[in-house]
Design an enzyme around this catalytic site. Structure first.
Site, PDB file in Angstrom:
ATOM      1  N   ARG A   1     -89.891  36.526 -38.496  1.00 43.48           N
ATOM      2  CA  ARG A   1     -88.875  35.477 -38.105  1.00 43.48           C
ATOM      3  C   ARG A   1     -88.486  34.779 -39.421  1.00 43.48           C
ATOM      4  O   ARG A   1     -87.258  34.306 -39.396  1.00 43.48           O
ATOM      5  CB  ARG A   1     -89.284  34.504 -37.144  1.00 43.48           C
ATOM      6  CG  ARG A   1     -88.352  33.599 -36.780  1.00 43.48           C
ATOM      7  CD  ARG A   1     -88.432  33.061 -35.298  1.00 43.48           C
ATOM      8  NE  ARG A   1     -89.840  32.735 -34.847  1.00 43.48           N
ATOM      9  CZ  ARG A   1     -90.528  31.933 -35.364  1.00 43.48           C
ATOM     10  NH1 ARG A   1     -89.931  30.902 -36.023  1.00 43.48           N
ATOM     11  NH2 ARG A   1     -91.767  31.418 -34.878  1.00 43.48           N
TER      12      ARG A   1
ATOM     13  N   TYR B   1     -60.003  33.881 -33.170  1.00 47.10           N
ATOM     14  CA  TYR B   1     -60.691  34.594 -32.296  1.00 47.10           C
ATOM     15  C   TYR B   1     -61.199  33.977 -30.922  1.00 47.10           C
ATOM     16  O   TYR B   1     -61.719  33.087 -30.874  1.00 47.10           O
ATOM     17  CB  TYR B   1     -61.913  35.367 -33.149  1.00 47.10           C
ATOM     18  CG  TYR B   1     -62.773  35.984 -32.328  1.00 47.10           C
ATOM     19  CD1 TYR B   1     -62.636  37.201 -31.473  1.00 47.10           C
ATOM     20  CD2 TYR B   1     -64.271  35.565 -32.010  1.00 47.10           C
ATOM     21  CE1 TYR B   1     -63.546  37.644 -30.786  1.00 47.10           C
ATOM     22  CE2 TYR B   1     -65.181  36.352 -31.398  1.00 47.10           C
ATOM     23  CZ  TYR B   1     -64.589  37.300 -30.559  1.00 47.10           C
ATOM     24  OH  TYR B   1     -65.599  38.144 -29.713  1.00 47.10           O
TER      25      TYR B   1
ATOM     26  N   ASP C   1     -64.022  30.852 -41.552  1.00 45.67           N
ATOM     27  CA  ASP C   1     -64.254  32.464 -41.042  1.00 45.67           C
ATOM     28  C   ASP C   1     -63.374  33.313 -41.957  1.00 45.67           C
ATOM     29  O   ASP C   1     -62.185  33.060 -41.759  1.00 45.67           O
ATOM     30  CB  ASP C   1     -64.183  32.390 -39.660  1.00 45.67           C
ATOM     31  CG  ASP C   1     -64.437  33.706 -39.147  1.00 45.67           C
ATOM     32  OD1 ASP C   1     -64.563  34.646 -39.821  1.00 45.67           O
ATOM     33  OD2 ASP C   1     -64.673  33.775 -37.732  1.00 45.67           O
TER      34      ASP C   1
ATOM     35  N   LYS D   1     -68.088  43.427 -38.886  1.00 46.98           N
ATOM     36  CA  LYS D   1     -66.773  44.132 -39.096  1.00 46.98           C
ATOM     37  C   LYS D   1     -66.836  44.895 -40.255  1.00 46.98           C
ATOM     38  O   LYS D   1     -67.659  45.557 -40.505  1.00 46.98           O
ATOM     39  CB  LYS D   1     -65.895  42.852 -39.109  1.00 46.98           C
ATOM     40  CG  LYS D   1     -65.851  42.062 -37.682  1.00 46.98           C
ATOM     41  CD  LYS D   1     -65.733  42.575 -36.582  1.00 46.98           C
ATOM     42  CE  LYS D   1     -65.661  41.602 -35.509  1.00 46.98           C
ATOM     43  NZ  LYS D   1     -66.033  41.977 -33.962  1.00 46.98           N
TER      44      LYS D   1
END
Ligand code: PLP
Length: 381
Positions: free
Chosen positions: A53, A105, A178, A203
């Site tokens: 983790r 978005y 972003d 993306k």
């Protein structure tokens, strides 16, 4: 250790200099182990690794490559872009205030609205591509965070990052950008003053439509950054080793892909802008775009791979064009090597998105094939 004055294409192609020291392979290995062994004296065999983790070499390598591309002091990978966004907003205290760009978005807007209402955080939405509107809003406020997306998806609005940073400072907030549609290569938000840059690595950073991932990079380590790192580690929003390994592999060709996608997108935008069946093209590379001058200053090497266009004849005509396309896949998402088309109104009918808008993500195919496909689809009505 590699020289750190290397250019992005070299950093990416060489995966920041990583090789497999155990086998001598030029490709860094995948280590899928969830846990790491101690010797008989209870000392860790490798002091860097205790538990997956928190510790994985492929995740660290992906983070190092992205830090170098972004000019960041540190980077954290997340299992999706939304997990990266959520990690930032979770640093805002209950009862705080945030300023978020409108028309970004839809998944981001939807989650932030819900999160703010659950946590009693005041949410101010503003068209941040209008610097005057952002200045006016920030002048009268105290807030923790200003969040912008440039170029925005699917409106392709361009936000002035330098001006947005001044606005954020005026209300005591930090600025998060972003930069998914600008890629880590075309814009360097941290150099322009942003405190954090975020990407959906799903993306173009991965670029092959087969990995979900998110990125946060910071200009400098701050208490907010330490809170984000602690939260990722302890709440467990981590990227798995296989995804990180694929991401590192994909980033080797990121500069090549971005260059080709931008060149293809520019040619597609010019073709669409001159087409009689097209009402308008939203692409910052076109001189007719309201953010063109700003994009020219803020983006180097191209205007990105994402654009939207409005088809004459309304919803039915737009859906018919999408339906006639042979090469473009009718699918959501963006930034892959293959071109995609999406009718956004089907996804977000209540956000004011025009019914005749088609968003396209341009891939690395031969440009003649892309234009021939669009041409037959637009003429076929
Ligand atoms: N930001 C932008 C601009 C996006 O387009 C998306 C997804 O489409 C996201 C964030 C969310 O990323 P993810 O789907 O990796 O969670």
């Amino acid at each position: 250790m590699q020289r750190n004055d290397l250019k992005p294409a070299t950093i990416a192609a060489h995966a920041a200099g990583a090789v497999d020291l155990a086998s001598g392979g030029v490709v860094p290995p995948i280590q899928p182990s969830t846990t790491f062994v101690r010797d008989r004296d209870y000392q860790l065999v490798n002091e860097d690794n205790v538990y997956l983790r928190s510790h994985n070499d492929a995740v660290r390598l992906g983070e190092e490559i992205l830090s170098r591309l972004e000019g960041a002091e540190d980077t954290q990978l997340f299992p999706s872009g939304m997990a990266a966004i959520a990690a930032v907003f979770r640093t805002v205290p209950n009862g705080g205030a945030v300023i978020v760009q409108s028309g970004i978005y839809w998944g981001t807007t939807k989650w932030i609205r819900d999160f703010c209402s659950r946590r009693d955080i005041t949410l101010h939405e503003v068209d941040a591509s209008d610097t005057g509107a952002l200045q006016a809003l920030c002048a009268g406020l105290k807030a923790q965070l200003v969040f912008v997306e440039t170029p925005s998806n699917p409106w392709l609005k361009t936000v002035d990052i330098i001006a947005a940073k001044a606005c954020a400072e005026s209300c005591g907030a930090f600025l998060v950008v972003d930069s998914t549609a600008a890629t880590p290569l075309l814009t360097q938000p941290l150099a322009l003053g942003a405190d954090l840059v975020m990407h959906s690595a799903t993306k173009v950073i991965n670029g092959h439509s087969d990995v979900l991932g998110g990125v946060l990079s910071t200009r400098v380590r701050t208490p907010v950054w330490e809170a984000i790192c602690m939260d990722r580690n302890e709440a467990g929003a981590v990227m798995g080793p296989f995804e990180a390994w694929l991401l590192v592999r994909s980033m080797r060709t990121l500069p090549l892909r971005v260059e080709k996608m931008c060149a293809n997108a520019m040619a597609v935008a010019e073709f669409l802008a001159a087409h009689p069946e097209v009402e308008e093209v939203l692409y910052p590379g076109l001189p007719s775009h309201e953010g063109h001058d700003l994009a020219g200053r803020q983006m180097q090497g191209g205007y990105g791979f994402l654009m939207s266009f409005l088809v004459k004849g309304g919803r039915a005509a737009a859906l018919a064009v999408a339906g006639r396309l042979n090469l473009f896949h009718r699918a959501t998402s963006l930034g892959g090597v293959e071109s995609l088309v999406e009718h956004r109104h089907t996804i977000e009918p209540h956000t004011g998105i025009p019914e005749n808008l088609l968003r396209i993500s341009i891939g690395i195919e031969d440009i003649d094939d892309l234009i021939a496909d669009l041409s037959q689809a637009l003429q076929g009505g």
